[in-house]
Design a protein around this motif. Structure first.
Motif, mmCIF file in Angstrom:
data_model
loop_
_atom_site.group_PDB
_atom_site.id
_atom_site.type_symbol
_atom_site.label_atom_id
_atom_site.label_comp_id
_atom_site.label_asym_id
_atom_site.label_seq_id
_atom_site.Cartn_x
_atom_site.Cartn_y
_atom_site.Cartn_z
ATOM 1 N N LEU A 120 -18.427 -14.265 -16.843
ATOM 2 C CA LEU A 120 -19.485 -13.757 -18.079
ATOM 3 C C LEU A 120 -19.275 -15.461 -18.821
ATOM 4 N N TYR A 121 -20.513 -15.509 -19.689
ATOM 5 C CA TYR A 121 -20.078 -16.202 -20.865
ATOM 6 C C TYR A 121 -20.855 -15.674 -21.348
ATOM 7 N N LEU A 122 -20.067 -16.395 -23.273
ATOM 8 C CA LEU A 122 -20.846 -14.723 -24.634
ATOM 9 C C LEU A 122 -21.437 -16.574 -24.830
ATOM 10 N N THR A 123 -22.947 -16.171 -25.111
ATOM 11 C CA THR A 123 -23.895 -16.969 -26.471
ATOM 12 C C THR A 123 -23.455 -16.747 -27.549
ATOM 13 N N ASP B 32 -23.202 -7.427 -27.819
ATOM 14 C CA ASP B 32 -23.070 -9.071 -27.741
ATOM 15 C C ASP B 32 -23.893 -10.129 -26.354
ATOM 16 N N VAL B 33 -24.486 -11.335 -26.297
ATOM 17 C CA VAL B 33 -25.455 -12.109 -25.888
ATOM 18 C C VAL B 33 -24.682 -13.272 -24.914
ATOM 19 N N GLY B 34 -25.320 -12.853 -23.461
ATOM 20 C CA GLY B 34 -24.536 -14.083 -22.538
ATOM 21 C C GLY B 34 -24.751 -13.996 -21.017
ATOM 22 N N TRP B 35 -24.300 -14.500 -20.425
ATOM 23 C CA TRP B 35 -24.764 -14.648 -19.336
ATOM 24 C C TRP B 35 -23.858 -14.576 -17.911
ATOM 25 N N MET B 36 -23.819 -14.668 -16.930
ATOM 26 C CA MET B 36 -23.299 -14.467 -15.911
ATOM 27 C C MET B 36 -23.597 -15.294 -14.491
ATOM 28 N N ASP B 37 -22.337 -16.360 -13.945
ATOM 29 C CA ASP B 37 -22.577 -16.859 -12.822
ATOM 30 C C ASP B 37 -22.758 -16.263 -11.766
ATOM 31 N N GLU B 38 -23.162 -17.141 -10.394
ATOM 32 C CA GLU B 38 -22.664 -16.913 -8.788
ATOM 33 C C GLU B 38 -22.092 -16.119 -8.921
ATOM 34 N N ASP B 39 -20.700 -15.940 -9.362
ATOM 35 C CA ASP B 39 -19.333 -15.704 -9.005
ATOM 36 C C ASP B 39 -19.067 -14.378 -9.776
#
Length: 502
Positions: free
Chosen positions: A388-391, A378-385
């Protein structure tokens, strides 16, 4: 704990209830039933470490079958009844199953899958009732814990068995990480009344139902999901916890207001969802309706890590699937290098549980980075806290004119259109761009399928997402090939377009 303990302490408490028939099975009956089956497997020559496969709908015998394999030290493989005979045959052969248990309803599919395999023993659940009636309903002498080996959904290719470490001789009542998680995070216990609306052959419904029974709660099993029926069951059984997929939410939200308001849902303390990305407007609508009881997690059948997020957290981090509860999150680039917050990349877990793909060392190796971190693709990103957010799935990425486009964002937007019942976005061959964005839509009303609705949806996407992400083509199907867990068989959709291009 183990259901056997509850059979002694609270023998008359319902271990599970079949929603349609109303059949209740107490902990005492579940224990006796699974013991008789365990004796039968030994009589068939199955020893600890051997593999058994189940091919059933949500049948009254399903949970006793699972617990019989668990207490006999077997590797148990649950197979989707929605697969073709060829896919079932592949799983049976690949898993090394020595016995295949079907039902009267799935017997023909089992026969098709067993063709050319004379050594494979086959039974139906109905036959087993007679065959085990005279066997002891006490534990077998060599009880030890078995383990499931579930197969990936096969949405992008052949299903693969996920093998988790299984230590021979482990006591049957040895605790599991999932039991600890649902007990600590969701408050599961002996008073839990858990609604399971999805097929038990999938990972989450099966594992969560068994976790509830380890804790002495009651599972209400829906033979088949129906939105209005689900609301009625919550009211009738005073359900305290349930697990859903976004498709369930969408169908319940589309019920008439009078129907939605006509059921008492006040007993519901925890509504858990996972398995597929949930569009933000859908989840917000559910929170507005049910209140702050909706929890979400992100994990896979591989069980290599897990994130979770509660309702209050989600309102502060809309669209997130939470922070790591099992394993440590890492986002990496194409070369395996770790990326900073808000940079999009491959989602990995460090220091999580180990797993392997059965009979596929290459795929097992491909699921690991040079650092030994594991990924589901899976592809996604993390914020500073650390949220996790999935793309999207890496395999689903559309490369159009050299630009990476992720279908999930487009699907989430189109799903909010009132004329869209379901939608899948894929890349179709394009002589100029390489791939073009194609939306395959299941309309709410099939009569509306046509050029006018296609133009309306393309304009809707351009307005909300911009011209690059908007589909260049919209096709219609009466029904999308979606699993009961909410996952789409995108490979079946892609196969409709790509073979034409050679």
């Amino acid at each position: 704990m183990h259901p056997a303990h509850h059979a002694r302490a609270t023998p008359d408490r319902p271990a599970y209830v079949m929603a349609e028939s109303g059949r209740q099975v107490s902990y005492a009956e579940l224990d006796r039933w699974s013991c008789r089956l365990a004796h039968f497997w030994r009589a068939q020559g199955l020893a600890p470490g051997d593999t058994i496969a189940f091919l059933l709908e949500n049948h009254v015998a399903y949970l006793p079958l699972l617990w019989s394999a668990q207490r006999a030290g077997l590797i148990y493989v649950s197979i989707s009844t929605g697969l073709s005979g060829g896919d079932v045959a592949y799983i049976v052969q690949d898993s090394g199953a020595r016995v295949l248990v079907a039902s009267a309803r799935t017997a023909a599919l089992a026969e098709e899958a067993a063709a050319g395999r004379p050594a494979l023993r086959r039974f139906t659940a109905e036959e087993l009732d007679a065959l085990t009636a005279s066997l002891p309903d006490t534990p077998i002498p060599d009880e030890m814990a078995g383990e499931d080996m579930l197969y990936s959904s096969g949405t992008t290719g052949r299903p693969k068995g996920i093998r988790r470490p299984c230590v021979p001789g482990t006591p049957i009542d040895t605790g599991t990480p999932l039991v600890a998680l649902v007990e600590s995070r969701f408050g599961f216990g002996p008073d839990t009344r858990y609604l399971s609306p999805a097929p038990l052959y999938h990972a989450a419904p099966q594992r969560f139902s068994m976790a509830v029974q380890r804790l002495g709660g009651t599972v209400v099993v829906m033979e088949k999901f129906d939105a209005e029926r689900a609301l009625g069951l919550i009211e009738r059984h005073r359900i305290t916890a349930a697990q859903w997929v976004p498709t369930h939410f969408i169908r319940m939200l589309r019920l008439p207001d009078a129907v939605r308001a006509g059921h008492d849902l006040s007993s519901l303390q925890v509504a858990i969802h996972a398995a597929a990305p949930c569009p933000v407007p859908v989840k917000q609508a559910m929170l507005d309706w049910w209140g702050p009881v909706i929890h979400e997690y992100y994990a896979g059948t591989e069980n290599n890590g897990l994130t979770a997020i509660g309702p209050e957290e989600w309102l502060a981090h809309k669209g997130s699937v939470g922070r790591a509860m099992v394993g440590e999150l890492r986002i990496v680039d194409e070369r395996g290098g770790e990326l900073p917050p808000r940079a999009e990349g491959l989602i990995c877990f460090a220091n999580g549980p180990e797993f392997a793909y059965h009979n596929d060392p290459e795929k097992t190796a491909a699921a690991r980075t040079p650092q030994g971190w594991t990924t589901l693709g899976d592809v996604g990103w993390m914020d500073e806290d650390g949220y996790l957010y999935l793309t999207d799935r890496k395999n689903f990425t559309i490369i159009s004119g050299g630009v990476n486009i992720y279908p999930q964002e487009i699907e989430n937007w189109l799903a909010t259109h009132p004329k869209v019942g379901d939608v899948a976005v894929i890349g179709a061959p394009d002589a100029d761009l390489g791939e073009r964005v194609l939306a395959v839509v299941e309309p709410v009303d099939w009569v509306e399928a046509g050029d006018a609705l296609a133009r309306e949806l393309i304009a809707f996407a351009r307005e909300g997402l911009g011209p690059i992400k908007a589909p260049r083509q919209v096709d219609f199907l009466p029904s999308l090939p979606r699993q009961a867990t909410g996952k789409l068989y995108k490979r079946l959709l892609r196969d409709r377009y790509w073979p034409v291009a050679g």
